[in-house]
Scaffold this active site. Structure first.
Site, PDB file in Angstrom:
ATOM      1  N   ARG A  12      16.101  -7.072   5.202  1.00  0.00           N
ATOM      2  CA  ARG A  12      15.465  -6.540   3.985  1.00  0.00           C
ATOM      3  C   ARG A  12      15.319  -7.674   2.975  1.00  0.00           C
ATOM      4  O   ARG A  12      14.303  -7.790   2.289  1.00  0.00           O
ATOM      5  CB  ARG A  12      16.268  -5.376   3.397  1.00  0.00           C
ATOM      6  CG  ARG A  12      15.831  -5.005   1.978  1.00  0.00           C
ATOM      7  CD  ARG A  12      16.214  -3.597   1.541  1.00  0.00           C
ATOM      8  NE  ARG A  12      17.558  -3.213   1.905  1.00  0.00           N
ATOM      9  CZ  ARG A  12      18.682  -3.662   1.323  1.00  0.00           C
ATOM     10  NH1 ARG A  12      18.618  -4.522   0.315  1.00  0.00           N
ATOM     11  NH2 ARG A  12      19.866  -3.269   1.738  1.00  0.00           N
ATOM     12  N   TYR A  52      -8.266   1.892  -8.762  1.00  0.00           N
ATOM     13  CA  TYR A  52      -7.952   2.512  -7.475  1.00  0.00           C
ATOM     14  C   TYR A  52      -7.168   3.805  -7.737  1.00  0.00           C
ATOM     15  O   TYR A  52      -6.233   3.812  -8.542  1.00  0.00           O
ATOM     16  CB  TYR A  52      -7.128   1.536  -6.634  1.00  0.00           C
ATOM     17  CG  TYR A  52      -6.634   2.126  -5.353  1.00  0.00           C
ATOM     18  CD1 TYR A  52      -7.520   2.436  -4.331  1.00  0.00           C
ATOM     19  CD2 TYR A  52      -5.288   2.399  -5.165  1.00  0.00           C
ATOM     20  CE1 TYR A  52      -7.076   2.992  -3.148  1.00  0.00           C
ATOM     21  CE2 TYR A  52      -4.830   2.953  -3.986  1.00  0.00           C
ATOM     22  CZ  TYR A  52      -5.722   3.254  -2.984  1.00  0.00           C
ATOM     23  OH  TYR A  52      -5.270   3.810  -1.819  1.00  0.00           O
ATOM     24  N   ASP A  62      -5.839  -7.023  -9.342  1.00  0.00           N
ATOM     25  CA  ASP A  62      -5.869  -6.483  -7.984  1.00  0.00           C
ATOM     26  C   ASP A  62      -7.086  -7.107  -7.297  1.00  0.00           C
ATOM     27  O   ASP A  62      -8.230  -6.753  -7.596  1.00  0.00           O
ATOM     28  CB  ASP A  62      -5.971  -4.950  -8.052  1.00  0.00           C
ATOM     29  CG  ASP A  62      -5.975  -4.296  -6.675  1.00  0.00           C
ATOM     30  OD1 ASP A  62      -6.346  -4.964  -5.697  1.00  0.00           O
ATOM     31  OD2 ASP A  62      -5.635  -3.100  -6.590  1.00  0.00           O
ATOM     32  N   LYS A  96      -6.381  -4.174   3.710  1.00  0.00           N
ATOM     33  CA  LYS A  96      -7.838  -4.224   3.665  1.00  0.00           C
ATOM     34  C   LYS A  96      -8.332  -5.543   4.260  1.00  0.00           C
ATOM     35  O   LYS A  96      -8.103  -5.817   5.411  1.00  0.00           O
ATOM     36  CB  LYS A  96      -8.305  -3.987   2.224  1.00  0.00           C
ATOM     37  CG  LYS A  96      -7.585  -2.812   1.528  1.00  0.00           C
ATOM     38  CD  LYS A  96      -7.834  -1.460   2.150  1.00  0.00           C
ATOM     39  CE  LYS A  96      -6.898  -0.367   1.634  1.00  0.00           C
ATOM     40  NZ  LYS A  96      -6.796  -0.206   0.190  1.00  0.00           N
TER      41      LYS A  96
HETATM   42  C1  LIG Z   1      -5.997   0.386  -0.783  1.00  0.00           C
HETATM   43  C2  LIG Z   1      -5.869  -0.177  -2.138  1.00  0.00           C
HETATM   44  C3  LIG Z   1      -4.639  -0.211  -2.801  1.00  0.00           C
HETATM   45  C4  LIG Z   1      -3.390   0.393  -2.214  1.00  0.00           C
HETATM   46  O1  LIG Z   1      -2.963  -0.256  -1.055  1.00  0.00           O
HETATM   47  P1  LIG Z   1      -2.213   0.445   0.192  1.00  0.00           P
HETATM   48  O2  LIG Z   1      -2.040  -0.668   1.132  1.00  0.00           O
HETATM   49  O3  LIG Z   1      -3.107   1.545   0.682  1.00  0.00           O
HETATM   50  O4  LIG Z   1      -0.929   0.989  -0.335  1.00  0.00           O
HETATM   51  C5  LIG Z   1      -4.602  -0.813  -4.051  1.00  0.00           C
HETATM   52  N1  LIG Z   1      -5.714  -1.330  -4.624  1.00  0.00           N
HETATM   53  C6  LIG Z   1      -6.902  -1.288  -4.024  1.00  0.00           C
HETATM   54  C7  LIG Z   1      -8.086  -1.873  -4.712  1.00  0.00           C
HETATM   55  C8  LIG Z   1      -7.036  -0.716  -2.762  1.00  0.00           C
HETATM   56  O5  LIG Z   1      -8.239  -0.663  -2.183  1.00  0.00           O
END
Ligand SMILES: *Cc1c(COP(=O)(O)O)cnc(C)c1O
Length: 384
Positions: A54, A107, A179, A204
């Site tokens: 961890r 998001y 982000d 993503k």
């Molecule tokens: C998918 C997404 C998240 C969250 O991420 P997860 O891996 O699904 O927890 C945060 N910000 C954006 C812009 C996203 O597309």
């Protein structure tokens, strides 16, 4: 994990940073260290800094060093999901009584975490359009400690001027988190533009193959990184070694994939702009996009996400989503395969009735790396 690869080109770092061939075996890829604990030579005698997985695992350490390198940051931290990374960034920077500014089309999961969880712990927020720096400045309060930005935003693909927002946040004594999930570090480098923290859902584009969920935080600030590391270990939302391995494997081709995603998305955006079933195409690469100039200044290309507003309203949008065959109807984005979704009913359902509600004739496309002629033909038949 600290980054020592600053002078290399993006793809060289993507392929090599964080791991040298194993001295014992010559393995060119980092092994999946499926070990939860590490033998000690006497009490406290750690062989290479690892004690319990961890706290740290060598596969994850390789990923963290790589993430720092490709974002041109000093420190990277990997998490079990993008939301775990968001949770860590919020809890490391905010205390009861503090305030943050969030995008009016953040998001959906980020909005839900702030609106439903963080507010219970005495943190307040304001919503502002991140594409309008004056509106963000006007939302700042004496208690503002964090400005949260996405660019391009999800799903409306608004563009925030990262440098302008960094100035606004810093003048107020607040930090700017960007982000960077939609752009990826190949297309946009927020730390170099003045951001304090870069956040990714590595699920993503960074992972890129729709086979792993993960998140990341990258910063140049040692104090912030220490706070992230404390929470990463203390709260424990860490990725397993196989997740770290898959993410690293994805990163090696990130630049190639992003160039192809961008080319295909440009074709799709041009094609749909001329289609009579479409009221409006939202793509930062189109000159008529309100954020086109800012995007051109801070992005290498415009990415693989295209949103459209259907002429026929909500039903037309739902029909479009139901009729594609190469574009798979699914949440998520950023993988090699093309996806289509209806944000109002799917990814952004949690924003219904809030300031962040999305139009019901909106469809979001994650344009994959398939042959663009096939993608255009699929969209055309689905709109008939
Ligand atoms: C998918 C997404 C998240 C969250 O991420 P997860 O891996 O699904 O927890 C945060 N910000 C954006 C812009 C996203 O597309």
């Amino acid at each position: 994990m600290s980054n020592e690869y600053t002078s290399q080109g993006f793809t060289t770092k993507a392929v090599h940073a964080g791991y040298d061939p194993d001295p014992a075996t010559g393995a060119v890829n980092v092994p999946v260290y499926a070990s939860s604990t590490f033998a000690q030579d006497g009490v406290g005698g750690l062989r290479s800094g690892f004690e319990y997985a961890r706290t740290g695992n060598p596969t994850r350490t390789a990923l963290e060093a790589n993430l720092a390198a490709i974002e041109s940051g000093r420190f990277g931290r990997a998490f079990a999901s993008g939301m775990a990374a968001s949770d860590c960034a919020l809890r490391a920077t905010l205390r009861p009584g503090d305030h943050l500014v969030i995008p009016n089309d953040a998001y959906g999961g980020t909005f839900r975490l702030i609106d439903k969880v963080l507010t219970q712990w005495g943190v307040d927020y304001s919503v502002a359009p991140v594409s309008d720096p004056d509106a963000v400045a006007a939302a700042i309060r004496p208690t503002t400690k964090l400005v949260w930005a996405e660019t391009p935003t999800n799903p409306l693909l608004n563009i925030a001027d990262i440098g302008a927002l960094a100035d606004i946040a810093h003048r107020a004594g607040a930090k700017l988190v960007v982000d960077n999930t939609f752009a990826s570090p190949y297309l946009q480098q927020p730390l170099e533009l003045g951001a304090d923290i870069v956040l990714h859902s590595t699920t993503k584009y960074i992972g890129g193959h729709s086979d792993v969920v993960g998140g990341a935080l990258i910063t140049d600030d040692a104090e912030l990184d220490a706070a992230f590391g404390f929470l990463q270990n203390g709260a424990g939302a860490v990725p397993g070694p196989f997740d770290a391995f898959l993410t690293l494997r994805g990163i090696k081709t990130l630049a190639l994939r992003m160039d192809r995603h961008s080319s295909n998305a440009e074709h799709v955006a041009e094609f749909l702009t001329r289609h009579r079933a479409i009221d409006r195409v939202i793509y930062p690469g189109l000159p008529e996009h309100p954020g086109h100039l800012v995007a051109s200044k801070q992005m290498r290309r415009y990415g693989g996400m295209v949103s459209v507003l259907l002429r026929g309203g909500k039903q037309a949008a739902l029909d479009f989503c139901a009729r594609t065959s190469i574009f798979t109807l699914a949440e998520s984005l950023g993988g090699v395969e093309s996806l289509i979704e209806h944000p109002g009913a799917m990814t952004h359902a949690s924003t219904a009735g809030s300031l962040l509600e999305v139009p019901d004739n909106l469809v979001r496309l994650s344009v994959g790396i398939e042959d663009s002629a096939d993608l255009l033909a699929d969209l055309d038949q689905a709109l008939r």
